[in-house]
Enzyme design. Structure first.
Site, mmCIF file in Angstrom:
data_model
loop_
_atom_site.group_PDB
_atom_site.id
_atom_site.type_symbol
_atom_site.label_atom_id
_atom_site.label_comp_id
_atom_site.label_asym_id
_atom_site.label_seq_id
_atom_site.Cartn_x
_atom_site.Cartn_y
_atom_site.Cartn_z
ATOM 1 N N SER A 177 0.835 -1.191 0.000
ATOM 2 C CA SER A 177 0.000 0.000 0.000
ATOM 3 C C SER A 177 0.880 1.255 0.000
ATOM 4 O O SER A 177 1.673 1.438 -0.925
ATOM 5 C CB SER A 177 -0.968 -0.049 1.181
ATOM 6 O OG SER A 177 -1.993 0.908 1.039
ATOM 7 N N HIS B 38 -7.581 -5.498 0.021
ATOM 8 C CA HIS B 38 -6.487 -4.644 0.483
ATOM 9 C C HIS B 38 -5.956 -5.166 1.815
ATOM 10 O O HIS B 38 -6.038 -4.505 2.858
ATOM 11 C CB HIS B 38 -6.959 -3.202 0.613
ATOM 12 C CG HIS B 38 -5.845 -2.205 0.551
ATOM 13 N ND1 HIS B 38 -5.179 -1.902 -0.623
ATOM 14 C CD2 HIS B 38 -5.248 -1.458 1.513
ATOM 15 C CE1 HIS B 38 -4.251 -1.006 -0.382
ATOM 16 N NE2 HIS B 38 -4.258 -0.726 0.921
ATOM 17 N N ASP C 31 -9.673 -5.244 -4.844
ATOM 18 C CA ASP C 31 -9.145 -4.280 -3.877
ATOM 19 C C ASP C 31 -9.997 -3.017 -3.891
ATOM 20 O O ASP C 31 -9.997 -2.280 -4.874
ATOM 21 C CB ASP C 31 -7.695 -3.944 -4.231
ATOM 22 C CG ASP C 31 -6.983 -3.140 -3.161
ATOM 23 O OD1 ASP C 31 -7.652 -2.377 -2.444
ATOM 24 O OD2 ASP C 31 -5.752 -3.273 -3.050
#
Length: 298
Positions: free
Chosen positions: A111, A265, A237
Protein backbone atom coordinates in the site's frame (compact mmCIF):
# COMPACT_ATOMS: atom_id res chain seq x y z
CA UNK A 1 12.44 -4.51 20.27
CA UNK A 2 15.55 -2.64 19.08
CA UNK A 3 15.54 0.91 17.73
CA UNK A 4 17.76 2.35 15.02
CA UNK A 5 18.80 5.98 14.69
CA UNK A 6 17.93 6.87 11.11
CA UNK A 7 17.53 10.20 9.30
CA UNK A 8 17.35 12.03 12.62
CA UNK A 9 14.63 9.71 13.94
CA UNK A 10 14.39 6.52 15.95
CA UNK A 11 12.81 3.63 14.06
CA UNK A 12 11.52 0.57 15.89
CA UNK A 13 12.46 -2.61 14.01
CA UNK A 14 12.63 -6.38 14.29
CA UNK A 15 14.62 -8.98 12.38
CA UNK A 16 14.01 -12.62 11.46
CA UNK A 17 16.45 -15.14 10.05
CA UNK A 18 20.20 -15.33 9.67
CA UNK A 19 21.99 -11.93 9.47
CA UNK A 20 24.38 -13.48 6.95
CA UNK A 21 21.53 -14.03 4.50
CA UNK A 22 20.40 -11.43 1.93
CA UNK A 23 18.31 -8.73 3.59
CA UNK A 24 14.69 -8.01 2.73
CA UNK A 25 13.25 -4.85 4.26
CA UNK A 26 9.45 -4.81 4.61
CA UNK A 27 7.77 -1.39 4.39
CA UNK A 28 4.21 -1.06 5.67
CA UNK A 29 1.38 1.24 4.62
CA UNK A 30 -0.68 4.18 5.81
CA UNK A 31 -1.14 4.19 9.58
CA UNK A 32 -0.08 0.54 9.73
CA UNK A 33 2.46 -0.71 12.24
CA UNK A 34 5.19 -3.18 11.39
CA UNK A 35 3.20 -5.98 13.05
CA UNK A 36 0.83 -5.78 10.08
CA UNK A 37 3.57 -7.85 8.44
CA UNK A 38 2.47 -10.97 10.28
CA UNK A 39 5.19 -12.83 12.18
CA UNK A 40 4.29 -16.02 10.30
CA UNK A 41 4.82 -14.27 6.96
CA UNK A 42 8.21 -12.94 8.10
CA UNK A 43 9.23 -16.41 9.26
CA UNK A 44 8.12 -17.91 5.95
CA UNK A 45 10.37 -15.49 4.07
CA UNK A 46 13.24 -16.12 6.48
CA UNK A 47 12.91 -19.87 5.85
CA UNK A 48 13.59 -19.18 2.17
CA UNK A 49 17.05 -17.84 3.02
CA UNK A 50 16.58 -14.16 3.82
CA UNK A 51 17.24 -11.89 6.75
CA UNK A 52 13.84 -10.21 7.10
CA UNK A 53 13.54 -6.75 8.64
CA UNK A 54 10.23 -5.11 9.49
CA UNK A 55 9.95 -1.63 11.03
CA UNK A 56 7.56 1.13 12.01
CA UNK A 57 7.56 4.10 9.66
CA UNK A 58 7.97 7.56 11.16
CA UNK A 59 4.92 8.93 12.99
CA UNK A 60 3.42 5.50 13.65
CA UNK A 61 3.82 2.58 16.02
CA UNK A 62 6.85 2.83 18.31
CA UNK A 63 9.00 4.91 15.96
CA UNK A 64 9.41 8.66 16.48
CA UNK A 65 6.15 10.63 16.48
CA UNK A 66 6.46 14.05 14.89
CA UNK A 67 3.86 15.86 16.96
CA UNK A 68 5.91 19.05 16.88
CA UNK A 69 4.79 19.34 13.25
CA UNK A 70 1.44 20.80 12.36
CA UNK A 71 -1.55 18.56 11.77
CA UNK A 72 -2.08 19.18 8.05
CA UNK A 73 -5.24 20.26 6.30
CA UNK A 74 -6.36 20.16 2.69
CA UNK A 75 -6.45 23.59 1.08
CA UNK A 76 -9.50 24.84 -0.76
CA UNK A 77 -7.75 23.84 -3.98
CA UNK A 78 -7.44 20.28 -2.68
CA UNK A 79 -3.66 20.39 -2.44
CA UNK A 80 -2.09 18.73 0.57
CA UNK A 81 -0.18 20.90 3.00
CA UNK A 82 2.21 18.15 4.07
CA UNK A 83 4.97 18.48 6.66
CA UNK A 84 6.93 15.71 4.91
CA UNK A 85 6.78 13.66 1.72
CA UNK A 86 7.15 10.04 0.62
CA UNK A 87 10.73 10.89 -0.30
CA UNK A 88 11.38 11.58 3.39
CA UNK A 89 10.00 8.17 4.34
CA UNK A 90 12.22 6.64 1.63
CA UNK A 91 15.19 8.47 3.18
CA UNK A 92 14.20 7.03 6.57
CA UNK A 93 14.39 3.54 5.08
CA UNK A 94 17.87 4.18 3.70
CA UNK A 95 18.81 5.52 7.13
CA UNK A 96 17.69 2.19 8.56
CA UNK A 97 19.92 0.42 6.01
CA UNK A 98 22.84 2.52 7.24
CA UNK A 99 22.09 1.90 10.91
CA UNK A 100 21.97 -1.86 10.29
CA UNK A 101 25.06 -1.90 8.08
CA UNK A 102 23.19 -2.92 4.93
CA UNK A 103 25.00 -1.94 1.75
CA UNK A 104 22.05 -3.01 -0.38
CA UNK A 105 18.75 -4.77 0.25
CA UNK A 106 15.66 -6.13 -1.40
CA UNK A 107 12.59 -4.08 -0.48
CA UNK A 108 8.94 -5.09 -0.30
CA UNK A 109 6.22 -2.50 0.28
CA UNK A 110 2.47 -2.79 0.82
CA UNK A 111 0.00 0.00 0.00
CA UNK A 112 1.74 3.26 1.04
CA UNK A 113 4.76 1.04 1.61
CA UNK A 114 4.63 0.20 -2.09
CA UNK A 115 4.72 3.91 -2.84
CA UNK A 116 7.74 4.28 -0.55
CA UNK A 117 9.67 1.47 -2.23
CA UNK A 118 8.85 3.00 -5.61
CA UNK A 119 10.33 6.25 -4.31
CA UNK A 120 13.36 4.34 -3.06
CA UNK A 121 13.87 2.93 -6.57
CA UNK A 122 13.74 6.49 -7.95
CA UNK A 123 15.90 8.21 -5.32
CA UNK A 124 18.25 5.44 -4.13
CA UNK A 125 18.54 2.76 -6.84
CA UNK A 126 22.15 2.08 -5.88
CA UNK A 127 20.98 0.83 -2.46
CA UNK A 128 18.44 -1.66 -3.79
CA UNK A 129 18.67 -5.20 -5.16
CA UNK A 130 15.01 -5.61 -6.13
CA UNK A 131 11.63 -3.97 -5.60
CA UNK A 132 8.26 -5.56 -4.81
CA UNK A 133 5.20 -3.29 -4.72
CA UNK A 134 2.01 -4.86 -3.31
CA UNK A 135 -1.52 -3.36 -3.57
CA UNK A 136 -0.13 0.07 -4.42
CA UNK A 137 -0.18 2.69 -7.17
CA UNK A 138 1.94 5.31 -8.92
CA UNK A 139 0.38 8.50 -7.59
CA UNK A 140 -1.39 9.12 -10.90
CA UNK A 141 -4.84 10.31 -9.74
CA UNK A 142 -6.54 8.68 -12.71
CA UNK A 143 -5.68 5.14 -11.51
CA UNK A 144 -5.94 3.17 -8.27
CA UNK A 145 -9.33 4.57 -7.31
CA UNK A 146 -10.86 4.07 -3.86
CA UNK A 147 -14.43 2.87 -3.43
CA UNK A 148 -16.80 5.06 -1.38
CA UNK A 149 -17.01 2.39 1.35
CA UNK A 150 -13.22 2.11 1.61
CA UNK A 151 -12.84 5.89 1.59
CA UNK A 152 -15.22 6.07 4.54
CA UNK A 153 -12.82 3.94 6.60
CA UNK A 154 -10.16 6.63 6.10
CA UNK A 155 -12.33 9.62 6.92
CA UNK A 156 -14.14 8.50 10.07
CA UNK A 157 -13.37 10.59 13.17
CA UNK A 158 -10.95 8.88 15.59
CA UNK A 159 -12.62 6.63 18.16
CA UNK A 160 -13.00 8.03 21.66
CA UNK A 161 -12.49 4.79 23.60
CA UNK A 162 -10.45 1.59 23.32
CA UNK A 163 -13.56 -0.52 22.77
CA UNK A 164 -14.87 1.82 20.08
CA UNK A 165 -11.48 1.86 18.33
CA UNK A 166 -11.27 -1.93 18.26
CA UNK A 167 -14.80 -2.28 16.85
CA UNK A 168 -14.08 0.41 14.27
CA UNK A 169 -10.91 -1.37 13.18
CA UNK A 170 -12.73 -4.68 12.81
CA UNK A 171 -15.37 -2.99 10.65
CA UNK A 172 -12.64 -1.37 8.54
CA UNK A 173 -10.89 -4.70 8.05
CA UNK A 174 -14.12 -6.29 6.88
CA UNK A 175 -14.73 -3.47 4.41
CA UNK A 176 -11.28 -3.50 2.80
CA UNK A 177 -10.21 -7.13 3.23
CA UNK A 178 -10.13 -9.91 0.65
CA UNK A 179 -13.60 -11.21 -0.28
CA UNK A 180 -12.03 -14.42 -1.54
CA UNK A 181 -10.21 -14.99 1.76
CA UNK A 182 -12.40 -13.64 4.58
CA UNK A 183 -10.70 -13.52 7.96
CA UNK A 184 -12.38 -14.91 11.06
CA UNK A 185 -13.87 -12.57 13.62
CA UNK A 186 -11.47 -13.94 16.22
CA UNK A 187 -8.44 -13.13 14.05
CA UNK A 188 -9.68 -9.61 13.28
CA UNK A 189 -10.36 -8.88 16.96
CA UNK A 190 -6.89 -10.12 17.93
CA UNK A 191 -5.33 -8.00 15.20
CA UNK A 192 -7.26 -4.86 16.13
CA UNK A 193 -6.63 -5.27 19.86
CA UNK A 194 -2.93 -5.90 19.45
CA UNK A 195 -2.50 -2.84 17.22
CA UNK A 196 -4.45 -0.57 19.58
CA UNK A 197 -2.61 -1.73 22.69
CA UNK A 198 0.78 -1.36 21.00
CA UNK A 199 0.35 2.22 19.78
CA UNK A 200 -2.39 4.63 18.67
CA UNK A 201 -1.47 7.80 16.77
CA UNK A 202 -4.17 9.28 14.49
CA UNK A 203 -2.23 12.52 13.90
CA UNK A 204 0.66 10.52 12.44
CA UNK A 205 -1.70 8.68 10.11
CA UNK A 206 -3.06 12.01 8.87
CA UNK A 207 0.44 13.37 8.21
CA UNK A 208 1.29 10.19 6.30
CA UNK A 209 -1.88 10.58 4.22
CA UNK A 210 -0.92 14.14 3.37
CA UNK A 211 2.54 12.91 2.33
CA UNK A 212 0.87 10.59 -0.18
CA UNK A 213 -1.29 13.38 -1.62
CA UNK A 214 1.53 15.92 -1.79
CA UNK A 215 4.12 13.61 -3.36
CA UNK A 216 2.46 13.54 -6.76
CA UNK A 217 2.73 11.20 -9.72
CA UNK A 218 5.81 8.94 -9.95
CA UNK A 219 4.98 7.44 -13.35
CA UNK A 220 7.57 9.18 -15.52
CA UNK A 221 10.37 8.75 -12.97
CA UNK A 222 9.54 5.06 -12.61
CA UNK A 223 10.26 4.61 -16.31
CA UNK A 224 13.95 5.12 -15.51
CA UNK A 225 14.07 2.36 -12.88
CA UNK A 226 16.37 -0.51 -13.85
CA UNK A 227 15.85 -3.00 -11.05
CA UNK A 228 14.14 -6.38 -10.90
CA UNK A 229 10.58 -5.51 -9.95
CA UNK A 230 7.41 -7.34 -8.99
CA UNK A 231 3.95 -5.80 -8.71
CA UNK A 232 1.26 -7.77 -6.86
CA UNK A 233 -2.37 -6.68 -6.75
CA UNK A 234 -5.75 -8.18 -6.00
CA UNK A 235 -8.63 -8.02 -8.45
CA UNK A 236 -11.01 -7.14 -5.58
CA UNK A 237 -9.15 -4.28 -3.88
CA UNK A 238 -11.57 -1.53 -2.77
CA UNK A 239 -8.87 0.77 -1.38
CA UNK A 240 -6.60 0.92 -4.47
CA UNK A 241 -8.28 -0.74 -7.40
CA UNK A 242 -6.43 -3.00 -9.83
CA UNK A 243 -5.70 -0.15 -12.25
CA UNK A 244 -3.12 1.12 -9.73
CA UNK A 245 -1.17 -2.12 -9.85
CA UNK A 246 -1.40 -2.33 -13.63
CA UNK A 247 -0.13 1.25 -13.95
CA UNK A 248 2.78 0.52 -11.62
CA UNK A 249 3.84 -2.55 -13.60
CA UNK A 250 3.49 -0.67 -16.89
CA UNK A 251 5.67 2.19 -15.60
CA UNK A 252 8.63 0.08 -14.40
CA UNK A 253 10.53 -1.49 -17.31
CA UNK A 254 10.53 -5.28 -17.11
CA UNK A 255 8.28 -5.45 -14.04
CA UNK A 256 6.29 -8.63 -13.51
CA UNK A 257 2.61 -8.17 -12.70
CA UNK A 258 0.83 -10.80 -10.60
CA UNK A 259 -2.93 -10.37 -10.22
CA UNK A 260 -4.50 -12.45 -7.46
CA UNK A 261 -8.21 -13.27 -7.75
CA UNK A 262 -10.24 -12.58 -4.61
CA UNK A 263 -7.55 -10.47 -2.95
CA UNK A 264 -8.58 -7.15 -1.44
CA UNK A 265 -6.49 -4.64 0.48
CA UNK A 266 -4.82 -6.98 2.95
CA UNK A 267 -2.31 -9.83 3.07
CA UNK A 268 -4.41 -12.96 3.70
CA UNK A 269 -2.53 -15.99 4.99
CA UNK A 270 -3.70 -18.36 2.21
CA UNK A 271 -1.89 -16.08 -0.28
CA UNK A 272 1.42 -15.95 1.60
CA UNK A 273 2.92 -18.74 -0.55
CA UNK A 274 2.02 -16.70 -3.67
CA UNK A 275 3.67 -13.58 -2.24
CA UNK A 276 6.79 -15.46 -1.16
CA UNK A 277 7.12 -17.30 -4.47
CA UNK A 278 6.94 -14.01 -6.37
CA UNK A 279 9.43 -12.31 -4.06
CA UNK A 280 11.88 -15.22 -4.36
CA UNK A 281 11.47 -15.19 -8.14
CA UNK A 282 12.16 -11.45 -8.24
CA UNK A 283 15.17 -11.55 -5.92
CA UNK A 284 16.65 -14.31 -8.07
CA UNK A 285 16.73 -11.82 -10.93
CA UNK A 286 18.97 -9.51 -8.95
CA UNK A 287 22.66 -9.70 -9.66
CA UNK A 288 24.62 -11.52 -6.96
CA UNK A 289 26.82 -9.15 -4.97
CA UNK A 290 30.14 -9.83 -3.29
CA UNK A 291 29.21 -7.74 -0.28
CA UNK A 292 28.25 -9.94 2.73
CA UNK A 293 24.53 -10.00 3.28
CA UNK A 294 23.58 -9.15 -0.29
CA UNK A 295 24.00 -12.42 -2.15
CA UNK A 296 21.22 -14.36 -3.84
CA UNK A 297 18.70 -16.32 -1.83
CA UNK A 298 18.02 -19.99 -2.32
Amino acid sequence: MPRARANGLELEYETFGDPAHPPIVLVMGLGAQMITWDTGFCELLAARGFQVIRFDNRDIGLSTWLDDLAVPELSAAGQADAPYLLSDLADDTVGLFDALGLVKAHVVGASMGGMIVQQLAIDHPDRLLSVTSIMSTTGDPSVGQTSPAALATLTRPPAKTRAEAIEQSIANFRTTGSPGYPASGEYLRHKATRAYDRAVHPAGTLRQAMAILASGDRTERLRDVRLPALVVHGDSDPMIDLSGGKATAAAIPGAELVVLPGMGHDLPEPLWPEFVAGIVRTTARARAEDTPGTGPAT
